[in-house]
Write a protein that holds these residues in place. Sequence first.
Motif, PDB file in Angstrom:
ATOM      1  N   PRO A 173       0.808  -1.228   0.000  1.00 44.76           N
ATOM      2  CA  PRO A 173       0.000   0.000   0.000  1.00 44.76           C
ATOM      3  C   PRO A 173       0.842   1.279   0.000  1.00 44.76           C
ATOM      4  O   PRO A 173       0.300   2.368   0.069  1.00 44.76           O
ATOM      5  CB  PRO A 173      -0.750  -0.121   1.328  1.00 44.76           C
ATOM      6  N   GLU A 174       2.168   1.153  -0.083  1.00 45.52           N
ATOM      7  CA  GLU A 174       3.040   2.295   0.185  1.00 45.52           C
ATOM      8  C   GLU A 174       3.003   3.367  -0.893  1.00 45.52           C
ATOM      9  O   GLU A 174       3.441   4.487  -0.648  1.00 45.52           O
ATOM     10  CB  GLU A 174       4.477   1.809   0.416  1.00 45.52           C
ATOM     11  N   MET A 175       2.482   3.049  -2.056  1.00 46.15           N
ATOM     12  CA  MET A 175       2.388   4.067  -3.096  1.00 46.15           C
ATOM     13  C   MET A 175       1.452   5.205  -2.684  1.00 46.15           C
ATOM     14  O   MET A 175       1.519   6.305  -3.254  1.00 46.15           O
ATOM     15  CB  MET A 175       1.899   3.444  -4.411  1.00 46.15           C
ATOM     16  N   ALA A 176       0.607   4.950  -1.669  1.00 47.50           N
ATOM     17  CA  ALA A 176      -0.316   5.982  -1.192  1.00 47.50           C
ATOM     18  C   ALA A 176       0.177   6.648   0.090  1.00 47.50           C
ATOM     19  O   ALA A 176      -0.514   7.504   0.637  1.00 47.50           O
ATOM     20  CB  ALA A 176      -1.700   5.368  -0.951  1.00 47.50           C
ATOM     21  N   TYR A 177       1.366   6.286   0.561  1.00 51.60           N
ATOM     22  CA  TYR A 177       1.909   6.883   1.776  1.00 51.60           C
ATOM     23  C   TYR A 177       2.364   8.323   1.501  1.00 51.60           C
ATOM     24  O   TYR A 177       2.792   8.640   0.388  1.00 51.60           O
ATOM     25  CB  TYR A 177       3.098   6.068   2.282  1.00 51.60           C
ATOM     26  N   PRO A 178       2.297   9.193   2.512  1.00 50.47           N
ATOM     27  CA  PRO A 178       2.808  10.564   2.320  1.00 50.47           C
ATOM     28  C   PRO A 178       4.263  10.595   1.861  1.00 50.47           C
ATOM     29  O   PRO A 178       4.645  11.465   1.065  1.00 50.47           O
ATOM     30  CB  PRO A 178       2.649  11.185   3.715  1.00 50.47           C
ATOM     31  N   GLU A 179       5.083   9.649   2.336  1.00 54.13           N
ATOM     32  CA  GLU A 179       6.494   9.620   1.938  1.00 54.13           C
ATOM     33  C   GLU A 179       6.650   9.396   0.432  1.00 54.13           C
ATOM     34  O   GLU A 179       7.631   9.836  -0.171  1.00 54.13           O
ATOM     35  CB  GLU A 179       7.246   8.518   2.693  1.00 54.13           C
ATOM     36  N   ALA A 180       5.686   8.672  -0.159  1.00 50.79           N
ATOM     37  CA  ALA A 180       5.754   8.405  -1.597  1.00 50.79           C
ATOM     38  C   ALA A 180       5.149   9.532  -2.418  1.00 50.79           C
ATOM     39  O   ALA A 180       5.488   9.687  -3.599  1.00 50.79           O
ATOM     40  CB  ALA A 180       5.041   7.087  -1.914  1.00 50.79           C
ATOM     41  N   THR A 182       5.017  12.907  -1.432  1.00 46.14           N
ATOM     42  CA  THR A 182       5.580  14.231  -1.152  1.00 46.14           C
ATOM     43  C   THR A 182       6.991  14.328  -1.701  1.00 46.14           C
ATOM     44  O   THR A 182       7.884  13.570  -1.288  1.00 46.14           O
ATOM     45  CB  THR A 182       5.585  14.511   0.359  1.00 46.14           C
ATOM     46  N   PHE A 183       7.200  15.237  -2.625  1.00 48.40           N
ATOM     47  CA  PHE A 183       8.520  15.407  -3.229  1.00 48.40           C
ATOM     48  C   PHE A 183       9.513  15.958  -2.202  1.00 48.40           C
ATOM     49  O   PHE A 183       9.187  16.845  -1.412  1.00 48.40           O
ATOM     50  CB  PHE A 183       8.436  16.362  -4.421  1.00 48.40           C
ATOM     51  N   GLY A 184      10.713  15.401  -2.206  1.00 51.04           N
ATOM     52  CA  GLY A 184      11.792  15.950  -1.394  1.00 51.04           C
ATOM     53  C   GLY A 184      11.971  15.315  -0.029  1.00 51.04           C
ATOM     54  O   GLY A 184      12.899  15.688   0.697  1.00 51.04           O
ATOM     55  N   ILE A 185      11.116  14.362   0.341  1.00 54.10           N
ATOM     56  CA  ILE A 185      11.333  13.671   1.614  1.00 54.10           C
ATOM     57  C   ILE A 185      11.658  12.203   1.342  1.00 54.10           C
ATOM     58  O   ILE A 185      11.209  11.631   0.360  1.00 54.10           O
ATOM     59  CB  ILE A 185      10.119  13.789   2.567  1.00 54.10           C
ATOM     60  N   ARG A 186      12.471  11.644   2.218  1.00 53.46           N
ATOM     61  CA  ARG A 186      12.916  10.257   2.082  1.00 53.46           C
ATOM     62  C   ARG A 186      13.484  10.000   0.682  1.00 53.46           C
ATOM     63  O   ARG A 186      13.097   9.079  -0.015  1.00 53.46           O
ATOM     64  CB  ARG A 186      11.789   9.270   2.397  1.00 53.46           C
ATOM     65  N   GLU A 187      14.467  10.820   0.303  1.00 58.49           N
ATOM     66  CA  GLU A 187      15.135  10.689  -0.985  1.00 58.49           C
ATOM     67  C   GLU A 187      16.531  10.115  -0.795  1.00 58.49           C
ATOM     68  O   GLU A 187      17.254  10.534   0.114  1.00 58.49           O
ATOM     69  CB  GLU A 187      15.249  12.051  -1.680  1.00 58.49           C
ATOM     70  N   LEU A 188      16.905   9.159  -1.632  1.00 56.00           N
ATOM     71  CA  LEU A 188      18.258   8.614  -1.611  1.00 56.00           C
ATOM     72  C   LEU A 188      19.122   9.420  -2.567  1.00 56.00           C
ATOM     73  O   LEU A 188      18.815   9.533  -3.754  1.00 56.00           O
ATOM     74  CB  LEU A 188      18.248   7.145  -2.034  1.00 56.00           C
ATOM     75  N   GLY A 189      20.201   9.987  -2.048  1.00 54.45           N
ATOM     76  CA  GLY A 189      21.087  10.811  -2.852  1.00 54.45           C
ATOM     77  C   GLY A 189      21.314  12.157  -2.188  1.00 54.45           C
ATOM     78  O   GLY A 189      20.944  12.374  -1.032  1.00 54.45           O
ATOM     79  N   VAL A 190      21.926  13.050  -2.910  1.00 54.27           N
ATOM     80  CA  VAL A 190      22.217  14.389  -2.412  1.00 54.27           C
ATOM     81  C   VAL A 190      21.718  15.395  -3.448  1.00 54.27           C
ATOM     82  O   VAL A 190      21.493  15.042  -4.610  1.00 54.27           O
ATOM     83  CB  VAL A 190      23.731  14.577  -2.173  1.00 54.27           C
ATOM     84  N   PRO A 191      21.509  16.657  -3.063  1.00 55.94           N
ATOM     85  CA  PRO A 191      21.065  17.667  -4.037  1.00 55.94           C
ATOM     86  C   PRO A 191      21.977  17.688  -5.265  1.00 55.94           C
ATOM     87  O   PRO A 191      23.193  17.750  -5.146  1.00 55.94           O
ATOM     88  CB  PRO A 191      21.143  18.972  -3.240  1.00 55.94           C
ATOM     89  N   VAL A 198      12.881   6.708  -1.521  1.00 58.01           N
ATOM     90  CA  VAL A 198      12.895   5.438  -0.797  1.00 58.01           C
ATOM     91  C   VAL A 198      11.514   4.777  -0.847  1.00 58.01           C
ATOM     92  O   VAL A 198      11.409   3.551  -0.913  1.00 58.01           O
ATOM     93  CB  VAL A 198      13.347   5.663   0.662  1.00 58.01           C
ATOM     94  N   TYR A 199      10.459   5.599  -0.847  1.00 56.35           N
ATOM     95  CA  TYR A 199       9.084   5.084  -0.939  1.00 56.35           C
ATOM     96  C   TYR A 199       8.550   5.281  -2.342  1.00 56.35           C
ATOM     97  O   TYR A 199       8.885   6.260  -2.990  1.00 56.35           O
ATOM     98  CB  TYR A 199       8.195   5.821   0.066  1.00 56.35           C
ATOM     99  N   PRO A 200       7.678   4.388  -2.797  1.00 58.31           N
ATOM    100  CA  PRO A 200       7.284   3.138  -2.157  1.00 58.31           C
ATOM    101  C   PRO A 200       8.435   2.135  -2.182  1.00 58.31           C
ATOM    102  O   PRO A 200       9.195   2.081  -3.155  1.00 58.31           O
ATOM    103  CB  PRO A 200       6.107   2.650  -2.998  1.00 58.31           C
ATOM    104  N   ARG A 201       8.532   1.346  -1.131  1.00 58.08           N
ATOM    105  CA  ARG A 201       9.639   0.400  -1.012  1.00 58.08           C
ATOM    106  C   ARG A 201       9.308  -0.864  -1.815  1.00 58.08           C
ATOM    107  O   ARG A 201       8.896  -1.882  -1.278  1.00 58.08           O
ATOM    108  CB  ARG A 201       9.903   0.090   0.468  1.00 58.08           C
ATOM    109  N   SER A 202       9.516  -0.740  -3.115  1.00 63.87           N
ATOM    110  CA  SER A 202       9.246  -1.827  -4.057  1.00 63.87           C
ATOM    111  C   SER A 202      10.484  -2.055  -4.911  1.00 63.87           C
ATOM    112  O   SER A 202      11.492  -1.366  -4.774  1.00 63.87           O
ATOM    113  CB  SER A 202       8.050  -1.478  -4.947  1.00 63.87           C
ATOM    114  N   GLY A 203      10.397  -3.017  -5.821  1.00 59.18           N
ATOM    115  CA  GLY A 203      11.534  -3.349  -6.663  1.00 59.18           C
ATOM    116  C   GLY A 203      11.631  -2.526  -7.921  1.00 59.18           C
ATOM    117  O   GLY A 203      12.589  -2.685  -8.688  1.00 59.18           O
ATOM    118  N   PHE A 204      10.666  -1.632  -8.180  1.00 61.31           N
ATOM    119  CA  PHE A 204      10.667  -0.813  -9.388  1.00 61.31           C
ATOM    120  C   PHE A 204      11.220   0.574  -9.095  1.00 61.31           C
ATOM    121  O   PHE A 204      10.803   1.222  -8.126  1.00 61.31           O
ATOM    122  CB  PHE A 204       9.256  -0.696  -9.956  1.00 61.31           C
TER     123      PHE A 204
END
Length: 316
Positions: A173-180, A182-191, A198-204
């Motif tokens: 269900p994580e594709m509907a989470y706020p983390e998925a 909302t742009f700019g939160i829980r992002e892997l990498g640097v500016p 990071v969300y949704p935590r799937s293989g795609f």
Amino acid sequence: MNAVLISRATVLAAATIGLIGLVTAYVARAITTPAIVQSAISPECLEYEVIGLCAWLDCSTTGCSVKTSIRVKHFIPELVVSAYENTGENPWTEIALLSPPLGNALGGGSTNEAEPHEHANTRFKNVDAIGHPSELFYRFTDRFGWFCESDAVPFKPYFLSTLDALAWRSGIPEMAYPEALTFGIRELGVPGDLWSPVYPRSGFVSQTHDYKVAAATAQRAADIVTRRGQPHVYQPLAPEDDSDSGRWPPAAVMEGDPETHKWQRLEPEMTMACSIFPDGGENNRLQPPGDYVWSLWRPYRCCKKRGQELLTFTGE
């Protein structure tokens, strides 16, 4: 007739050589348990440090006294995380049979855009997170004196994406989470070099660079495993706070935070150094079949128990 026979023999020989070359190339990109065990002898990843003292109240029938012990901090290799292209082909040779294609967990690979100028690219990785075979690591740490212990069980499957097919392949269900959303939160990498949310935590992952795709899915698996109560099929590796016994386990893995974890690349091109993503691994020459392996190291703090009650401690 002889010409025909020679031609057929030549073709057969060439095909055999080609097949051997392909097999050899694949084996060269696989990794074995002895190599993983050997990789744990890394002072740079260990980062052993004496950080303070612990004071214990030790009582017996003759009275009570205060005893002290050193407090140390170091990293422990807890998981071997593989991110790979085709279901059933984990590059960790001895573990591959744990994740055969089954049910809805079939296939793998990527979907490339038809137009060469398009940059969008959806790729998929299977991911397995297995307890690190860390026997040699603990023998290695003996030379440092006191050291901490992890709850990780060697060779235990903590996460197999084939068993988590619904969430790992659909994002539900994580594709509907706020983390998925909302742009700019829980992002892997640097500016300037953002690899993936990071969300949704799937293989795609929507990403053109295969190494970054694999790193993102490995990070997602670690994010799941080091927390309890996640909507996935997995075994948590989230030790409870045990400070009364003189052990302070790490917090859950958080992208970009070296105080919760570090990655050691094992495949391709094993390194004896550790870092967080982005780690520069994308600059190495990458080859098919698109399979990658890392060790996940996590920091522990501890001191030797020398009494019934921990009175106080010093150090970070």
